[in-house]
Design a protein around this motif. Structure first.
Motif, PDB file in Angstrom:
ATOM      1  N   ILE A  10       0.839  -1.207   0.000  1.00 37.10           N
ATOM      2  CA  ILE A  10       0.000   0.000   0.000  1.00 37.10           C
ATOM      3  C   ILE A  10       0.869   1.250   0.000  1.00 37.10           C
ATOM      4  CG2 ILE A  10      -1.614   1.342   1.415  1.00 37.10           C
ATOM      5  CD1 ILE A  10      -2.916  -1.346   2.191  1.00 37.10           C
ATOM      6  N   ILE A  11       1.931   1.247   0.783  1.00 36.20           N
ATOM      7  CA  ILE A  11       2.852   2.392   0.799  1.00 36.20           C
ATOM      8  C   ILE A  11       3.491   2.573  -0.573  1.00 36.20           C
ATOM      9  CG2 ILE A  11       5.022   3.256   1.770  1.00 36.20           C
ATOM     10  CD1 ILE A  11       4.178   1.935   4.428  1.00 36.20           C
ATOM     11  N   ALA A  12       3.856   1.483  -1.229  1.00 44.42           N
ATOM     12  CA  ALA A  12       4.472   1.576  -2.563  1.00 44.42           C
ATOM     13  C   ALA A  12       3.486   2.142  -3.580  1.00 44.42           C
ATOM     14  CB  ALA A  12       4.972   0.207  -2.999  1.00 44.42           C
ATOM     15  N   VAL A  13       2.238   1.722  -3.518  1.00 41.59           N
ATOM     16  CA  VAL A  13       1.223   2.251  -4.443  1.00 41.59           C
ATOM     17  C   VAL A  13       0.961   3.720  -4.155  1.00 41.59           C
ATOM     18  CG1 VAL A  13      -1.209   2.059  -5.127  1.00 41.59           C
ATOM     19  CG2 VAL A  13       0.188   0.006  -4.888  1.00 41.59           C
ATOM     20  N   MET A  14       0.909   4.084  -2.883  1.00 44.78           N
ATOM     21  CA  MET A  14       0.736   5.500  -2.523  1.00 44.78           C
ATOM     22  C   MET A  14       1.909   6.331  -3.042  1.00 44.78           C
ATOM     23  SD  MET A  14      -0.879   5.216   1.304  1.00 44.78           S
ATOM     24  CE  MET A  14      -0.498   6.902   1.675  1.00 44.78           C
ATOM     25  N   TRP A  15       3.107   5.783  -2.986  1.00 46.94           N
ATOM     26  CA  TRP A  15       4.279   6.485  -3.522  1.00 46.94           C
ATOM     27  C   TRP A  15       4.133   6.718  -5.025  1.00 46.94           C
ATOM     28  CZ3 TRP A  15       8.166   9.233  -1.733  1.00 46.94           C
ATOM     29  CH2 TRP A  15       9.245   9.505  -2.576  1.00 46.94           C
ATOM     30  N   VAL A  29      10.905   1.670  -5.825  1.00 46.29           N
ATOM     31  CA  VAL A  29      11.386   2.732  -4.931  1.00 46.29           C
ATOM     32  C   VAL A  29      10.410   2.907  -3.771  1.00 46.29           C
ATOM     33  CG1 VAL A  29      11.829   5.210  -4.753  1.00 46.29           C
ATOM     34  CG2 VAL A  29      12.732   3.923  -6.685  1.00 46.29           C
ATOM     35  N   GLY A  30       9.117   2.910  -4.069  1.00 48.71           N
ATOM     36  CA  GLY A  30       8.105   3.018  -3.015  1.00 48.71           C
ATOM     37  C   GLY A  30       8.131   1.824  -2.074  1.00 48.71           C
ATOM     38  N   TYR A  31       8.386   0.648  -2.632  1.00 50.23           N
ATOM     39  CA  TYR A  31       8.456  -0.553  -1.794  1.00 50.23           C
ATOM     40  C   TYR A  31       9.644  -0.479  -0.840  1.00 50.23           C
ATOM     41  CZ  TYR A  31       7.766  -5.421  -0.536  1.00 50.23           C
ATOM     42  OH  TYR A  31       7.505  -6.566   0.161  1.00 50.23           O
ATOM     43  N   ILE A  32      10.778   0.006  -1.333  1.00 55.47           N
ATOM     44  CA  ILE A  32      11.963   0.150  -0.478  1.00 55.47           C
ATOM     45  C   ILE A  32      11.706   1.202   0.593  1.00 55.47           C
ATOM     46  CG2 ILE A  32      14.373   0.907  -0.465  1.00 55.47           C
ATOM     47  CD1 ILE A  32      14.611  -0.414  -3.264  1.00 55.47           C
ATOM     48  N   ILE A  33      11.083   2.303   0.221  1.00 51.14           N
ATOM     49  CA  ILE A  33      10.746   3.334   1.208  1.00 51.14           C
ATOM     50  C   ILE A  33       9.787   2.769   2.247  1.00 51.14           C
ATOM     51  CG2 ILE A  33       9.514   5.532   1.523  1.00 51.14           C
ATOM     52  CD1 ILE A  33      10.756   6.403  -1.166  1.00 51.14           C
ATOM     53  N   GLY A  34       8.802   1.998   1.805  1.00 50.53           N
ATOM     54  CA  GLY A  34       7.861   1.366   2.734  1.00 50.53           C
ATOM     55  C   GLY A  34       8.544   0.393   3.672  1.00 50.53           C
ATOM     56  N   ALA A  35       9.484  -0.382   3.143  1.00 56.74           N
ATOM     57  CA  ALA A  35      10.222  -1.330   3.994  1.00 56.74           C
ATOM     58  C   ALA A  35      11.041  -0.585   5.039  1.00 56.74           C
ATOM     59  CB  ALA A  35      11.121  -2.213   3.146  1.00 56.74           C
ATOM     60  N   LEU A  36      11.662   0.505   4.630  1.00 54.83           N
ATOM     61  CA  LEU A  36      12.422   1.314   5.596  1.00 54.83           C
ATOM     62  C   LEU A  36      11.508   1.927   6.654  1.00 54.83           C
ATOM     63  CD1 LEU A  36      14.970   3.073   3.209  1.00 54.83           C
ATOM     64  CD2 LEU A  36      15.443   1.270   4.877  1.00 54.83           C
ATOM     65  N   MET A  37      10.340   2.397   6.221  1.00 48.54           N
ATOM     66  CA  MET A  37       9.384   2.955   7.192  1.00 48.54           C
ATOM     67  C   MET A  37       8.919   1.894   8.179  1.00 48.54           C
ATOM     68  SD  MET A  37       7.068   5.464   4.785  1.00 48.54           S
ATOM     69  CE  MET A  37       5.783   5.576   6.007  1.00 48.54           C
ATOM     70  N   LEU A  38       8.628   0.694   7.675  1.00 52.36           N
ATOM     71  CA  LEU A  38       8.190  -0.390   8.566  1.00 52.36           C
ATOM     72  C   LEU A  38       9.306  -0.795   9.523  1.00 52.36           C
ATOM     73  CD1 LEU A  38       6.112  -2.634   6.175  1.00 52.36           C
ATOM     74  CD2 LEU A  38       5.278  -1.326   8.117  1.00 52.36           C
TER      75      LEU A  38
END
Length: 158
Positions: A10-15, A29-38
């Motif tokens: 969901i974070i990746a799609v929002m990105w 890129v969004g998936y990596i950002i989401g993984a870092l946020m989690l």
């Protein structure tokens, strides 16, 4: 774990929506950002960080590939010896695994490596009976399986 993966997607799609670029690179890129946020906010998300299990699964796959290659080489060496001097036998492997899935995975990994075959699991699920093509030392064989496959399975499931 499934909740964390869904949240990461969901974070990746929002990105992708925020950057107004709808391609695979933006999703990654969004998936990596989401993984870092989690990872940073893992205290607020239920369960352990799911990437630890992903790393454990990759380690288990690589361990199996290595053991498969080494056992194939051992079997080839035994088959091409001029004198057959190996010691086949059956031994009981005490296990610490609890769930049926863990025990089944261990039994299958043992059976898929050449030279060994899982014969039976005891009724109390505490031992797996294994036939091995060459057992110079039973204790060493038990320790090898416990230190490799069983340990890797417990890293993935616990």
């Amino acid at each position: 774990m499934p909740f964390q993966i869904l949240l990461n997607i969901i974070i990746a799609v929002m990105w992708m929506f925020l950057s107004e670029t709808y391609n695979f690179t933006t999703f990654v890129v969004g998936y990596i950002i989401g993984a870092l946020m989690l990872f940073v906010l893992q205290r607020f998300v239920p369960g352990t960080f799911y990437f630890k299990r992903v790393v454990g699964v990759v380690k288990l796959i690589l361990l199996f590939a290595r053991e498969l290659l080494l056992s194939n080489l051992d079997i080839v060496k035994l088959a091409y010896k001029p004198k057959l001097d190996f010691q086949p036998g059956i031994f009981a492997l005490p296990i610490e695994l609890k769930s049926n899935w863990e025990i089944t995975l261990l039994a299958n990994l043992i059976s898929l490596t050449p030279g060994t075959l899982s014969l039976e699991i005891s009724e109390d699920y505490s031992k797996i009976y294994i036939h091995a093509m060459d057992i110079p030392d039973v204790e060493q064989s038990i320790n090898d399986i416990k230190d490799t496959f069983e340990k890797a399975i417990m890293e993935v499931t616990r």
